[in-house]
Design a protein around this motif. Structure first.
Motif, PDB file in Angstrom:
ATOM      1  N   GLY A 100       0.665  -1.304  -0.070  1.00  0.00           N
ATOM      2  CA  GLY A 100       0.172  -0.096  -0.045  1.00  0.00           C
ATOM      3  C   GLY A 100       0.970   1.280   0.085  1.00  0.00           C
ATOM      4  N   GLU A 101       2.063   1.116   0.666  1.00  0.00           N
ATOM      5  CA  GLU A 101       2.644   2.283   0.831  1.00  0.00           C
ATOM      6  C   GLU A 101       3.382   2.713  -0.559  1.00  0.00           C
ATOM      7  OE1 GLU A 101       6.181   1.323   3.202  1.00  0.00           O
ATOM      8  OE2 GLU A 101       7.205   2.952   2.899  1.00  0.00           O
ATOM      9  N   CYS A 102       3.287   1.780  -1.673  1.00  0.00           N
ATOM     10  CA  CYS A 102       3.991   2.111  -2.873  1.00  0.00           C
ATOM     11  C   CYS A 102       3.084   3.181  -3.583  1.00  0.00           C
ATOM     12  CB  CYS A 102       3.960   0.936  -3.820  1.00  0.00           C
ATOM     13  SG  CYS A 102       5.389  -0.145  -3.252  1.00  0.00           S
ATOM     14  N   LYS A 109      -1.544  -7.588  -1.039  1.00  0.00           N
ATOM     15  CA  LYS A 109      -2.412  -7.091  -1.993  1.00  0.00           C
ATOM     16  C   LYS A 109      -3.608  -6.272  -1.117  1.00  0.00           C
ATOM     17  CE  LYS A 109      -0.604 -10.308  -3.988  1.00  0.00           C
ATOM     18  NZ  LYS A 109       0.280 -11.393  -3.189  1.00  0.00           N
ATOM     19  N   MET A 110      -3.198  -5.848   0.181  1.00  0.00           N
ATOM     20  CA  MET A 110      -4.255  -4.921   0.975  1.00  0.00           C
ATOM     21  C   MET A 110      -3.490  -3.741   1.511  1.00  0.00           C
ATOM     22  SD  MET A 110      -6.310  -7.640   3.106  1.00  0.00           S
ATOM     23  CE  MET A 110      -6.058  -9.160   2.508  1.00  0.00           C
ATOM     24  N   SER A 111      -4.523  -2.867   1.475  1.00  0.00           N
ATOM     25  CA  SER A 111      -3.996  -1.546   2.261  1.00  0.00           C
ATOM     26  C   SER A 111      -4.844  -1.388   3.586  1.00  0.00           C
ATOM     27  CB  SER A 111      -4.203  -0.379   1.503  1.00  0.00           C
ATOM     28  OG  SER A 111      -3.424   0.823   1.714  1.00  0.00           O
ATOM     29  N   ALA A 112      -5.105  -0.310   3.970  1.00  0.00           N
ATOM     30  CA  ALA A 112      -5.547  -0.082   5.678  1.00  0.00           C
ATOM     31  C   ALA A 112      -7.133  -0.398   5.362  1.00  0.00           C
ATOM     32  CB  ALA A 112      -5.371   1.099   6.023  1.00  0.00           C
ATOM     33  N   THR A 113      -7.753  -0.244   4.002  1.00  0.00           N
ATOM     34  CA  THR A 113      -9.239  -0.555   4.436  1.00  0.00           C
ATOM     35  C   THR A 113      -9.979  -1.418   3.300  1.00  0.00           C
ATOM     36  OG1 THR A 113      -9.502   1.290   2.946  1.00  0.00           O
ATOM     37  CG2 THR A 113      -9.585   2.020   5.187  1.00  0.00           C
ATOM     38  N   LYS A 166      -2.073 -11.657   4.398  1.00  0.00           N
ATOM     39  CA  LYS A 166      -1.946 -10.797   5.720  1.00  0.00           C
ATOM     40  C   LYS A 166      -2.949 -11.466   6.654  1.00  0.00           C
ATOM     41  CE  LYS A 166      -3.136  -5.841   6.510  1.00  0.00           C
ATOM     42  NZ  LYS A 166      -3.319  -4.687   6.016  1.00  0.00           N
ATOM     43  N   GLY A 167      -2.267 -11.531   7.757  1.00  0.00           N
ATOM     44  CA  GLY A 167      -3.074 -12.312   9.067  1.00  0.00           C
ATOM     45  C   GLY A 167      -2.477 -13.737   8.878  1.00  0.00           C
ATOM     46  N   LYS A 168      -1.380 -13.979   8.212  1.00  0.00           N
ATOM     47  CA  LYS A 168      -1.194 -15.420   8.092  1.00  0.00           C
ATOM     48  C   LYS A 168      -0.903 -16.225   9.325  1.00  0.00           C
ATOM     49  CE  LYS A 168       1.374 -18.861   5.686  1.00  0.00           C
ATOM     50  NZ  LYS A 168       0.453 -19.894   4.986  1.00  0.00           N
ATOM     51  N   GLY A 169      -1.404 -17.306   9.325  1.00  0.00           N
ATOM     52  CA  GLY A 169      -1.438 -18.291  10.456  1.00  0.00           C
ATOM     53  C   GLY A 169      -2.714 -18.308  11.442  1.00  0.00           C
ATOM     54  N   LEU A 170      -3.460 -17.107  11.156  1.00  0.00           N
ATOM     55  CA  LEU A 170      -5.007 -17.359  11.623  1.00  0.00           C
ATOM     56  C   LEU A 170      -5.932 -17.507  10.684  1.00  0.00           C
ATOM     57  CD1 LEU A 170      -4.773 -14.868  14.760  1.00  0.00           C
ATOM     58  CD2 LEU A 170      -4.790 -17.191  14.786  1.00  0.00           C
ATOM     59  N   ASN A 183      -6.497 -12.571   4.861  1.00  0.00           N
ATOM     60  CA  ASN A 183      -7.113 -12.118   3.414  1.00  0.00           C
ATOM     61  C   ASN A 183      -8.420 -11.058   4.000  1.00  0.00           C
ATOM     62  OD1 ASN A 183      -5.039 -12.408   1.698  1.00  0.00           O
ATOM     63  ND2 ASN A 183      -5.697 -14.692   1.285  1.00  0.00           N
ATOM     64  N   ASP A 184      -8.623 -10.807   4.966  1.00  0.00           N
ATOM     65  CA  ASP A 184      -9.825 -10.028   5.336  1.00  0.00           C
ATOM     66  C   ASP A 184      -9.310  -8.582   5.552  1.00  0.00           C
ATOM     67  OD1 ASP A 184     -11.788  -8.636   6.589  1.00  0.00           O
ATOM     68  OD2 ASP A 184     -12.157 -10.052   8.213  1.00  0.00           O
ATOM     69  N   PRO A 185      -9.630  -7.693   4.506  1.00  0.00           N
ATOM     70  CA  PRO A 185      -9.142  -6.298   4.736  1.00  0.00           C
ATOM     71  C   PRO A 185      -9.746  -5.400   5.883  1.00  0.00           C
ATOM     72  CG  PRO A 185     -10.700  -6.694   2.778  1.00  0.00           C
ATOM     73  CD  PRO A 185     -10.296  -7.925   3.357  1.00  0.00           C
ATOM     74  N   THR A 186     -10.723  -5.866   6.566  1.00  0.00           N
ATOM     75  CA  THR A 186     -11.056  -5.195   7.589  1.00  0.00           C
ATOM     76  C   THR A 186     -10.234  -5.525   8.880  1.00  0.00           C
ATOM     77  OG1 THR A 186     -12.385  -6.938   8.651  1.00  0.00           O
ATOM     78  CG2 THR A 186     -13.538  -5.504   7.072  1.00  0.00           C
ATOM     79  N   ARG A 187      -9.278  -6.223   8.672  1.00  0.00           N
ATOM     80  CA  ARG A 187      -8.452  -6.719   9.887  1.00  0.00           C
ATOM     81  C   ARG A 187      -7.214  -5.963  10.115  1.00  0.00           C
ATOM     82  NH1 ARG A 187     -10.773  -9.541  13.935  1.00  0.00           N
ATOM     83  NH2 ARG A 187     -12.326 -10.948  12.927  1.00  0.00           N
ATOM     84  N   HIS A 188      -7.005  -4.829   9.241  1.00  0.00           N
ATOM     85  CA  HIS A 188      -5.860  -4.222   9.766  1.00  0.00           C
ATOM     86  C   HIS A 188      -5.773  -3.460  10.917  1.00  0.00           C
ATOM     87  CE1 HIS A 188      -2.384  -1.673   8.354  1.00  0.00           C
ATOM     88  NE2 HIS A 188      -3.042  -0.713   8.939  1.00  0.00           N
ATOM     89  N   THR A 189      -6.933  -2.835  11.296  1.00  0.00           N
ATOM     90  CA  THR A 189      -6.939  -2.158  12.560  1.00  0.00           C
ATOM     91  C   THR A 189      -7.907  -2.843  13.533  1.00  0.00           C
ATOM     92  OG1 THR A 189      -8.466  -0.653  11.465  1.00  0.00           O
ATOM     93  CG2 THR A 189      -6.275   0.032  11.847  1.00  0.00           C
ATOM     94  N   LYS A 190      -8.846  -3.532  13.177  1.00  0.00           N
ATOM     95  CA  LYS A 190      -9.945  -3.990  14.031  1.00  0.00           C
ATOM     96  C   LYS A 190      -9.345  -5.229  14.852  1.00  0.00           C
ATOM     97  CE  LYS A 190     -13.767  -7.065  13.072  1.00  0.00           C
ATOM     98  NZ  LYS A 190     -14.613  -7.503  12.066  1.00  0.00           N
TER      99      LYS A 190
END
Lengths: 312, 275
Positions: free
Chosen positions: B150-152, B180-184, B242-246, B251-258
């Protein structure tokens, strides 16, 4: 520094010439610019090609590059048009320099309305206000070329990040035969009675000329305030001596030296009356010659005289 | 590297996942993004890729590791804690517990952290300055910088990309955590950072797409990159989850901050075998 810097040279050339004198003896000094020119730069680039980087028009990148190199032992000086290197990089200055206490030095040319007809993109009329918010950053606002030379000599050894706002035009020499106490941060160029102008940058010479013209009418002091952050607390003692202070600057009246000093007056419960002679919000973002822009903002000589006479 | 050693490193990756989960449950923090790049960071620190001395964080011959995605602070702080960079008590006094030694993004005041991060689009520029300085000082250490995909979308990344190839920074190794995910949201839904490898190679970099969760292969590739004989900077576009291991947050984009609710906390603990 043996080489005498002619006081009738541009501030930017005084900066680069002085830096060159140090850089040729110290390989760690690096000058980084965003494709910016200056007469003195041609000599520096030719003689010290390994100590000059033209990083292209990429101001945020330049602050990052300088921070990275500085942390690894180099001593980095950034040279750019003031408006670009400040307005575009506030986050880099806050985080990469101030937060990590990385002492990169930024020399911006074209403060105030220096780039008059080039318009608002090139005017640096808010730089003091923006940078006064940056913790640990030092701000210098030199009134002539001799003082620029002193600032460079100090900056080479300083361990604090700093910004120096240089004028693009030639400045009247003020310190040619005068001692500069850089650490003091200000010089009382002329003692006055009851009333004093505190000015910063090229416009200091205008303050001197105004007081001459008003000398029959009133004895007005002039203080050149060249180190704006941190402010020397001794300046307060000077303020106490005067009933009325006029601050004079080519900067937005919000955030400039008028703002800074009025805060000090309030915080220290002084009885001194302060009147800001500075740029007004509704006149910013325009084009025109410097004279015209100054007239519009009542910071031309005639207007200053009028303001002072009205508010003795 | 022996099979036994590799096994230990893979086990380390698992125990660090447990540790991060515990910290996040206790104090909060960025879980999904930490899990996304955990195997990359483990490969660097435990796979013998980075030269470092925990007892001398400013050792001049260390390889510089710059975490540009400062929101993976729980990961970096867990690793630095495990490697004894700072006292054990620091991690338990994590940011939301009120003592503010370690904060919600990485800060250069912490031993082992090169630069403060949290605002994106700073790390690659700082890494370029660092790499250029090291080259000029004839210091053979390498500069690794870990960025998010996302930083790119930050312009500064591309300012640095132009600078790095012009200055032949072949001691610079950039790593993009490409989840493949950013914050939201999924990045494809709002921007075009597809084919990052092509974008960077057209900027004069050596680029390669690799798997971000195959630790033995990551170690091999990173070690090889340190021996870069070309005059180009290197970038790895690392495919991660994103979230690898759980499974239930992967791969759930809502999980960045939730954060995790109470039931999810128990479920997560079970999945990561925390008794």
């Amino acid at each position: 520094m043996k080489k005498k810097i002619n006081s009738k040279i541009f501030q930017r050339d005084a900066f680069i010439d002085t830096l060159y004198q140090y850089a040729k003896k110290d390989k760690k000094i690096i000058l980084i610019s965003n494709d910016q020119g200056a007469i003195a730069l041609d000599n520096y680039k030719k003689k010290l090609p390994d100590q000059f980087i033209n990083a292209g028009i990429s101001e945020q990148n330049i602050v990052g590059i300088a921070a990275g190199m500085q942390k690894e032992g180099f001593n980095c000086f950034i040279y750019s048009i003031a408006s670009f290197i400040i307005n575009r990089t506030i986050e880099q200055i806050k985080i990469d320099l101030c937060n990590s206490k990385i002492p990169v030095k930024i020399f911006g040319v074209g403060c105030g309305y220096s780039y008059a007809v080039d318009g608002p993109t090139h005017h640096a009329t808010e730089d003091i206000g923006l940078l006064n918010l940056m913790p640990g950053l030092e701000i210098y606002s030199p009134s002539d070329s001799t003082i620029v030379k002193n600032i460079v000599s100090y900056s080479v050894k300083s361990r604090k990040p700093s910004y120096v706002r240089m004028d693009r035009e030639l400045c009247e020499p003020i310190y040619t035969n005068k001692k500069i106490n850089l650490l003091n941060g200000f010089t009382e160029l002329k003692k006055g009675k009851d009333c004093c102008i505190i000015a910063t940058g090229k416009i200091v010479s205008k303050a001197l000329s105004v007081t001459k013209k008003l000398s029959k009418y009133k004895n007005i002091g002039v203080i050149d305030l060249f180190k704006l952050k941190p402010l020397n607390p001794n300046l307060l003692k000077k303020l106490k001596n005067y009933k009325t202070i006029f601050t004079l600057e080519e900067h937005n009246e919000v955030g400039g030296i008028g703002s800074i000093l009025s805060n000090h007056i309030i915080e220290n419960n002084l009885n001194t009356k302060l009147l800001k002679i500075a740029l007004k919000e509704n006149t910013l973002l325009g084009y025109g010659s410097r004279d015209l822009l100054q007239k519009k903002n009542n910071i031309d000589e005639e207007s200053i005289i009028k303001i002072i006479r009205k508010n003795k | 590297m022996s099979k036994l050693h590799l096994k230990k490193i893979i086990k380390k990756s698992f125990t660090l996942r447990q540790k991060i989960l515990n910290i996040v449950i206790e104090n909060g923090g960025h879980l999904a993004t930490s899990f996304s790049c955990l195997d990359i960071v483990v490969s660097l620190y435990y796979g013998g890729v980075l030269k470092f001395r925990y007892y001398n964080p400013k050792w001049s011959l260390r390889d510089r590791f710059i975490l540009s995605k400062g929101h993976a602070e729980t990961l970096l702080y867990s690793v630095l804690d495990d490697l004894k960079y700072f006292p054990k008590s620091w991690l338990s006094n994590h940011y939301r517990s009120g003592k503010y030694i370690l904060g919600g993004h990485t800060d250069s005041k912490i031993p082992g952290v090169e630069f403060t991060a949290g605002a994106l689009g700073h790390g690659l520029n700082l890494a370029c300055g660092t790499a250029l300085a090291l080259k000029r000082r004839k210091n053979t250490s390498r500069v690794f910088v870990l960025m998010s995909d996302g930083e790119c979308t930050e312009g500064t990344v591309w300012e640095a990309a132009i600078f790095a190839s012009k200055h032949k920074l072949n001691n610079l190794i950039a790593i993009v955590d490409h989840n493949k995910m950013s914050a939201t949201d999924f990045t494809k839904n709002f921007t075009n950072i597809n084919y990052l490898e092509k974008k960077f190679s057209s900027f004069g970099w050596k680029s390669q797409v690799i798997d971000g969760h195959d630790i033995p292969s990551l170690i091999k590739i990173f070690k090889k990159a340190k021996k870069n004989i070309s005059n180009k900077p290197i970038i790895f576009i690392v495919n991660t989850v994103k979230g690898k291991g759980l499974k239930f947050i992967e791969n759930d984009p809502t999980r960045h901050t939730k954060g995790l609710d109470e039931a999810e906390k128990e479920k997560a603990k079970k999945l990561l075998k925390i008794i």
